[in-house]
Each structure stands twice: as C-alpha cells, then as structure tokens.
Design a protein around this motif. Structure first.
Motif, PDB file in Angstrom:
ATOM      1  N   VAL A   1      12.718  -4.567  -8.844  1.00 37.74           N
ATOM      2  CA  VAL A   1      11.992  -3.335  -9.162  1.00 37.74           C
ATOM      3  C   VAL A   1      12.951  -2.142  -9.179  1.00 37.74           C
ATOM      4  O   VAL A   1      12.887  -1.292 -10.069  1.00 37.74           O
ATOM      5  N   ALA A   2      13.866  -2.090  -8.198  1.00 40.64           N
ATOM      6  CA  ALA A   2      14.741  -0.924  -8.066  1.00 40.64           C
ATOM      7  C   ALA A   2      15.888  -0.924  -9.067  1.00 40.64           C
ATOM      8  O   ALA A   2      16.302   0.128  -9.542  1.00 40.64           O
ATOM      9  N   ARG A   3      16.406  -2.106  -9.416  1.00 37.53           N
ATOM     10  CA  ARG A   3      17.671  -2.136 -10.137  1.00 37.53           C
ATOM     11  C   ARG A   3      17.640  -2.862 -11.473  1.00 37.53           C
ATOM     12  O   ARG A   3      18.693  -3.048 -12.084  1.00 37.53           O
ATOM     13  N   SER A   4      16.502  -3.279 -11.923  1.00 38.97           N
ATOM     14  CA  SER A   4      16.432  -3.937 -13.232  1.00 38.97           C
ATOM     15  C   SER A   4      15.440  -3.210 -14.127  1.00 38.97           C
ATOM     16  O   SER A   4      14.673  -2.366 -13.676  1.00 38.97           O
ATOM     17  N   ASP A   5      15.490  -3.544 -15.410  1.00 39.98           N
ATOM     18  CA  ASP A   5      14.502  -2.976 -16.323  1.00 39.98           C
ATOM     19  C   ASP A   5      13.441  -4.002 -16.708  1.00 39.98           C
ATOM     20  O   ASP A   5      12.741  -3.870 -17.699  1.00 39.98           O
ATOM     21  N   PHE A   6      13.317  -5.065 -15.895  1.00 39.82           N
ATOM     22  CA  PHE A   6      12.265  -6.054 -16.123  1.00 39.82           C
ATOM     23  C   PHE A   6      10.897  -5.395 -15.966  1.00 39.82           C
ATOM     24  O   PHE A   6      10.692  -4.537 -15.108  1.00 39.82           O
TER      25      PHE A   6
ATOM     26  N   LYS B   1       5.718   0.915  -9.311  1.00 44.74           N
ATOM     27  CA  LYS B   1       6.092   2.061 -10.131  1.00 44.74           C
ATOM     28  C   LYS B   1       6.732   3.159  -9.293  1.00 44.74           C
ATOM     29  O   LYS B   1       7.803   3.694  -9.637  1.00 44.74           O
ATOM     30  N   HIS B   2       6.098   3.512  -8.182  1.00 42.36           N
ATOM     31  CA  HIS B   2       6.633   4.573  -7.329  1.00 42.36           C
ATOM     32  C   HIS B   2       7.948   4.145  -6.685  1.00 42.36           C
ATOM     33  O   HIS B   2       8.868   4.956  -6.514  1.00 42.36           O
ATOM     34  N   PHE B   3       8.039   2.874  -6.326  1.00 42.15           N
ATOM     35  CA  PHE B   3       9.265   2.362  -5.717  1.00 42.15           C
ATOM     36  C   PHE B   3      10.418   2.473  -6.712  1.00 42.15           C
ATOM     37  O   PHE B   3      11.521   2.895  -6.358  1.00 42.15           O
ATOM     38  N   ARG B   4      10.160   2.111  -7.968  1.00 42.08           N
ATOM     39  CA  ARG B   4      11.201   2.184  -9.008  1.00 42.08           C
ATOM     40  C   ARG B   4      11.616   3.637  -9.233  1.00 42.08           C
ATOM     41  O   ARG B   4      12.801   3.943  -9.356  1.00 42.08           O
TER      42      ARG B   4
END
Length: 349
Positions: free
Chosen positions: A296-301, A331-334
C-alpha cells in the motif's frame, strides 16, 4: 552487562532492548505506542522486542523526527549499548576475532538478521541484512546498523578518524545525502544486494585497543550457548516466513501447504512449531500484514491487485483486514506515506 541464564522461546524474531533503549528513551518514548510497544521496555534490558515492531519504530522515527535518524543514532552508538554481544566485540583480542564475533553471535542480540564479513585481498567488508521476509520497509534499521559498524571499528581501534573506502545500501538513494556524505566521506552506493561498509585491508592489522582476553574468554562460551538457542528458532522462523510469503497468493495458506513446500510432514512441522512456541496462524497474519503495508505504501498496485497478491478473494475483505491492523483505510495509509520519496537512481558519494 546483561547475562541471561535462560530465555523463553519467542513466537517471532526478536531483538533485546539491552541498554540501547534506556539511553535513547527520550527519542523512542513518544513513538512507542504507534507501533504497539510498551514504555516498560525503555528501562528493561531483558525485554525481547518483536523485530518487526522494532524496525517499524525506526521507520516512524524516520517520518516524524528526521529522514536520516537511523544513521544519526547509529554513528553514536557504542559497544556498551549492545549488551553481552557488544562487550564481547569490544574485548576480542584481535581484529579477526572482532569480525567473527560480529558475524557469529548476531542472533544473540537480534534474530532474523545476518552479519557477514568478506576479504577480497584488497578490502574488508562488513555486511548486514534483515533476513525476515516479512520485514520489507527497513531503511532506517539498515543505516543505523551500518552506522554502528563504523563507530564500533573506531571505538575498538581508538581511531576516531577511521574512514571506510566504500559504503553500500540495499534501499534506494534518499534525496538528501548531505549527512551520509559527512559521516562516511567516501563513495556511497544504493540499490545494492545488501548493506555494507568496506575498509582498506589494513584494518585487519590494526590492534584492538580495547581488548580484554580474559573477559572475552569468559563471555564466549555463554554467547555460544545463547547463539545455539536463538539460532535454531531463527532458522525455523526464516524458513517459514519465506514459504508462507510465497504461498499467500494461493488464497489459502494452510499448515499442510507450507509443510509440503518445506518437504516435511505436517506432524514434523507441527512438532517444531510447538517446540519453539510458534503459532502458525499468527505467523501468517504477521507476514500478510507486513506485506500489505509495504504494497500500500510503496507500490502503485490497486487494492484489488494487492488483495489478490495476499490471498484475499475481494478487495473489500482486504480493506477490512487492513483497517483492523492499522486503524486506517488503505487509501489514507497510502496518502500518509506518499512523502517517503527516494531518487530513482543510485548515487555515489
């Protein structure tokens, strides 16, 4: 100095608090709750801290305090902060034994990690890497550990001007490298297979000014006993982690499936889990959570793609699990992690 007569088998890879947490209490205390740690670890050297929460704490500090906090703390950390492991390194009577001690006894301090040293005839390298497959975001721990490695070499040689000839990190290059260049004063490379600090081979001939042969000989048998105890659990946890992570996409990670991939019977695997106090479902949950946070944080998946990678049939099921783990929507985490920017290419200092 911390001497342990016995240790309970952990349910995950752990690191001991030692004196390090007490000496950095003011830095850590405001952020412990964010990763589910209790303040009592600050004053208890005997505390075993789950490695995943320890590394997560460093990442929080990197966001909330300073992007280079790991290196800032590592370069001022001394052998006395690392318990019996650190004392043995300091007391080793030769540089050869210092390097062996760093490599051979690391599991006494921290499971799920690897320290190596290589000699290519021209240079000597000390390498470090987390081997726990569930821990993906680990820049701060890597920089902290390489900072320690350099400072320990300076401490035991009483040579504060000692400089490496090359430093390498497994993560991408941060945008601001000013502090890295100040600390290392040598070429710095990123996106490498592991983390390492390299010295001229002359390091092997430098005397260990802090050596205490009698104390080292007293400490070594104890460290070997503890290493065997901790290393057995470390090996099993690392193997399980790899097989669980590779099986997540199947949709159902069962004891039977993992036992088959490890080429052992279910009964044998269950017996080994019981022996080391491990809970299979907790291991699966921990690995799934760690990978979820990284995706979630580091990919665009997309959420659907992440859900499938982690074995969920629907994105909604994944979202519910993610909220349970992090108290945040994906969503908020990303969005909250979007500021963790790195440059796209490796940079030599």
């Amino acid at each position: 100095m911390s001497i342990r007569a016995s240790m309970a088998a952990p349910s995950c890879h752990t690191i001991f608090a030692e004196s390090f947490f007490r000496r950095n209490a003011d830095l850590f205390a405001p952020h412990l709750a964010a990763v589910g740690l209790d303040e009592k670890i600050l004053m208890s050297p005997e505390s075993e801290i789950p490695l995943s929460q320890y590394v997560a704490l460093w990442e929080v500090l990197g966001r909330e305090v300073s992007p280079s906090i790991g290196l800032q703390v590592g370069i001022r950390t001394q052998s006395s902060d690392l318990g019996t492991y650190g004392h043995a390194v300091r007391c080793a009577p030769s540089m050869k034994l210092v390097l062996r001690c760093l490599r051979h006894f690391i599991s006494v301090l921290a499971q799920g990690t690897r320290v190596g040293n290589e000699d290519d005839g021209k240079s000597v390298a000390l390498s470090y890497q987390i081997t726990d497959p569930a821990i993906v975001q680990r820049r701060q721990d890597s920089e902290f550990s390489i900072g320690i490695a350099l400072n320990l070499m300076r401490e035991i040689t009483l040579c504060p001007e000692l400089r490496p000839i090359r430093v390498e990190f497994e993560h991408a290059a941060p945008i601001d490298l000013s502090f890295h260049r100040e600390v290392f004063d040598c070429p710095i490379h990123f996106d490498r297979p592991d983390n390492r600090v390299c010295f001229s081979r002359d390091l092997l001939d430098m005397p260990v000014r802090t050596a205490d042969t009698r104390l080292y000989e007293a400490l070594e048998p104890f460290l070997e006993q503890q290493r065997k105890h901790r290393a057995t659990a470390t090996d099993l946890l690392s193997q399980l982690g790899l097989h669980i992570a590779s099986s997540l996409g199947s949709g159902s990670v069962s004891l039977e499936l993992v036992a088959g991939s490890m080429k052992m019977s279910v009964r044998t695997l269950q017996r080994r889990l019981t022996k080391h106090g491990l809970d299979f479902s907790q291991l699966v949950e921990g690995i799934r959570r760690s990978l979820a946070e990284d995706y979630v944080a580091r990919s665009d998946f997309s959420l659907t793609e992440i859900a499938l990678l982690l074995g969920y049939a629907e994105a909604s099921s994944f979202s519910r699990a993610f909220r349970r783990w992090t108290h945040s929507t994906p969503k908020h985490f990303r969005e909250s992690h979007s500021g963790q920017l790195f440059s796209d290419t490796a940079i030599g200092g």
